[in-house]
Design an enzyme around this catalytic site. Structure first.
Site, short mmCIF file in Angstrom:
data_model
loop_
_atom_site.label_atom_id
_atom_site.label_comp_id
_atom_site.label_asym_id
_atom_site.label_seq_id
_atom_site.Cartn_x
_atom_site.Cartn_y
_atom_site.Cartn_z
N LYS A 1 0.82 -1.21 0.00
CA LYS A 1 0.00 0.00 0.00
C LYS A 1 0.85 1.26 0.00
O LYS A 1 2.02 1.24 0.42
CB LYS A 1 -0.94 -0.02 1.22
CG LYS A 1 -0.22 0.05 2.55
CD LYS A 1 -1.16 -0.21 3.73
CE LYS A 1 -2.10 0.93 3.99
NZ LYS A 1 -2.81 0.79 5.29
N SER B 1 -7.58 1.23 5.48
CA SER B 1 -6.91 2.01 4.47
C SER B 1 -6.14 1.16 3.46
O SER B 1 -5.67 1.68 2.44
CB SER B 1 -5.93 2.98 5.15
OG SER B 1 -4.96 2.29 5.91
N SER C 1 -7.35 -1.79 9.28
CA SER C 1 -6.98 -1.44 7.90
C SER C 1 -6.44 -2.59 7.07
O SER C 1 -6.32 -2.46 5.85
CB SER C 1 -5.95 -0.30 7.91
OG SER C 1 -6.56 0.89 8.34
#
Length: 563
Positions: free
Chosen positions: A164, A239, A263
């Site tokens: 990410k 996220s 997340s």
């Protein structure tokens, strides 16, 4: 004289009795007032909950009207290489059944195929990755290392890996979805990426996140919104949402995410893959942005693996745990018959949190029936009352003595943004921030303050709940709990269901390991699943249960492509 003393005594007694009566009356009035106040609060909460449920239904109807029942379909998976686990690909590369170049090219092609629809990849190093793949193939062909040596020293040689956009990769963007970081690039690898490179993995793609990695839909003003492979009208979570998306779309064999409130686990759940949040302080957070602002926050935050196959979880954990791997005893066999299984089907009715979907409740019952009847393990339903306070416990324990606020994080710590001004600019499409980012900056200064009486109350609640978990789980227990109360909502719906993240967040403040496990798809055609929680440093129990559930219920299911 004697009569006078008696009258005085009598009057004194009467006076004392009257004082007692007054005290009782006053105390009674206080208690009555307190009871009335409590009733009013309870009534207000009940009315608010009903209003919230009505609003959620209204927004769902509007979403279905605007988006339609189902979004665009993802391109079908045609290359069988894409269906392999990372572990299997590594084995085939070192035994020359496949080349790293073949494998890397297959996943690059898949990224290019699905990204126009899903928007999960925000930066890449495809050309460099292919050169790394050529070097891996030359090493295998050279014979300088035996197959056994490669397996031991470079267990993922030649396998591409994604991560990410908040975990630093040398040369790639490192924005964390923050506008003022849109041109920032990693000068060197984060520690976890460095370790995966040493194990032979090849970083090749960077995936989308929410703004400042603090929301559970992956959308920001730099890269836009990511879309769910099972239904493009639905969210991918956050996220680590882009990472969950790329895995589910079979555009990456495995990857790394990070988790401070769910997340890793929420995107894993919404996208039907596996994701593991490690025990506290086990995996290095170096090279991640934003950084934790206190030792407490560091204990909540963890980098962990995200993948389609449970078999990849343990070998990745063994690598990224580095010097802490020994205390996890990952290679110690787990006899599931000796594991104690505890489960709770919901949080007990928390304020402003959605009820658990029927599909998820049914899946939990099937899972527990399997462990009870087939595995012959001890299974017990529990009711941990403090889970009803998951959201306030998380919010309070996230407070720190630091003066750095969300308004400063949005400005990349170069001053602060004015959230009121940004709120005025947002409807005109002139703000550089998402609505939820602006609202977070506006509201974070409110609520429980660090060091206040309420703060200490919720810290005590957390500590008491941690003790309950410690006593319940011991060293051979796991707790089965919903990862999230609903399947992936439509885009923007999380604004109305904001506190649903509390199902994962409470596990972070307890510092416990947890694995999100997919259990197929529900009646809406969207992934469902559960999380498996263990005691501190008992990650191997979570991973063993995940493998068993994959064997029994099938694990990841490729997104259906309708004709």
């Amino acid at each position: 004289m004697k009569g006078g003393r008696q009258r005085l005594k009598h009057k004194a007694k009467e006076f004392l009795r009257s004082l007692g009566t007054c005290w009782k009356d006053a105390n009674g009035r206080k208690m009555e007032t307190a009871t009335k106040t409590a009733r009013r609060r309870s009534l207000f909460k009940a009315v608010l909950n009903v209003a919230h449920k009505f609003l959620a239904l209204l927004v769902r109807w509007l979403s279905q009207t605007i988006y339609g029942e189902h979004g665009k379909q993802m391109p079908p998976i045609t290359n069988l290489i894409l269906m392999e686990s990372a572990t299997s690909l590594a084995a085939k590369i070192r035994t020359r059944k496949l080349t790293s170049v073949e494998v890397t090219q297959a996943f690059i092609d898949r990224c290019k195929e699905v990204n126009p629809l899903l928007n999960c990849v925000v930066d890449e190093r495809f050309e460099e990755a292919l050169r790394d793949a050529e070097r891996a193939d030359k090493l295998v062909a050279s014979g300088t290392m035996t197959v056994e040596q490669l397996e031991r020293e470079k267990p993922f040689l030649g396998v591409p890996i994604s991560t990410k956009d908040c975990i630093r990769v040398q040369g790639l963007l490192h924005t964390s979805g923050i506008w003022y970081r849109r041109n920032v690039r990693g000068e060197k690898d984060a520690r976890t990426i460095e370790l995966m490179r040493q194990a032979g993995a090849i970083p090749f793609a960077l995936t989308n996140v929410s703004e400042c990695c603090m929301w559970w839909e992956s959308v920001n003003t730099i890269h836009g919104r990511s879309r769910n492979p099972y239904d493009a009208n639905r969210i991918v979570g956050g996220s680590s949402g882009g990472e969950g998306c790329i895995q589910a779309a079979a555009a990456s064999p495995f990857g790394l995410g990070s988790d401070i409130g769910g997340s890793i686990r929420m995107p894993a759940f919404f996208n039907g893959i596996f994701g593991h949040k490690p025990s506290k302080f086990v995996v290095s957070n170096e090279g991640q942005y934003p950084e934790a602002l206190s030792e407490e926050q560091t204990s909540f935050l963890g980098i962990g693996p995200m993948c389609r196959y449970a078999t990849d979880l343990k070998p990745v954990m063994r690598i990224i745990a580095d010097e802490h791997a020994a205390k996890l005893r990952l290679d110690e066999p787990v006899d599931l018959k000796q594991v104690k299984f505890f489960y709770q089907p919901n949080d007990g009715g928390a304020h402003l949190v959605s009820p658990v979907d029927l599909d998820i409740r049914d899946a939990m019952e099937k899972v527990m029936a399997h462990f009870r009847a087939t595995v012959k393990a001890e299974v017990r339903k529990v009711s941990l009352e403090k889970l009803r306070q998951s959201a306030p416990i998380w919010f309070a324990n996230m407070k720190t003595p630091s003066k750095i606020g969300f308004d400063a994080q949005l400005a990349n710590l170069q001053g602060t943004v004015n959230p009121w001004l940004e709120l005025l600019k947002w409807p005109l499409n002139q703000s550089r921030h998402t609505l939820v980012g602006i609202l977070t900056a506006l509201t974070e200064r409110g609520g429980v303050q660090y060091g206040s009486e309420s703060y200490h109350y919720y810290v005590r609640q957390r500590n008491e709940l941690a003790n309950e978990f410690r006593e319940m789980l011991g060293e051979n227990g796991v707790f089965i709990y919903p990862t999230h109360p609903t399947v992936a909502p439509y885009h923007n719906e999380p604004l109305i269901r904001a506190l649903n993240f509390s199902y994962t967040a409470i596990i972070n403040v307890l510092g416990l390991p947890a694995t999100a496990v997919p259990l197929g798809v529900g009646r809406e055609g969207l992934p469902i699943g559960l999380q498996v929680v263990g005691g501190v440093n008992q990650d191997r129990l979570c991973l063993a249960v995940a493998c068993e559930l994959e064997r029994t219920f099938g694990g990841w299911v490729a997104p259906e492509v309708k004709a």
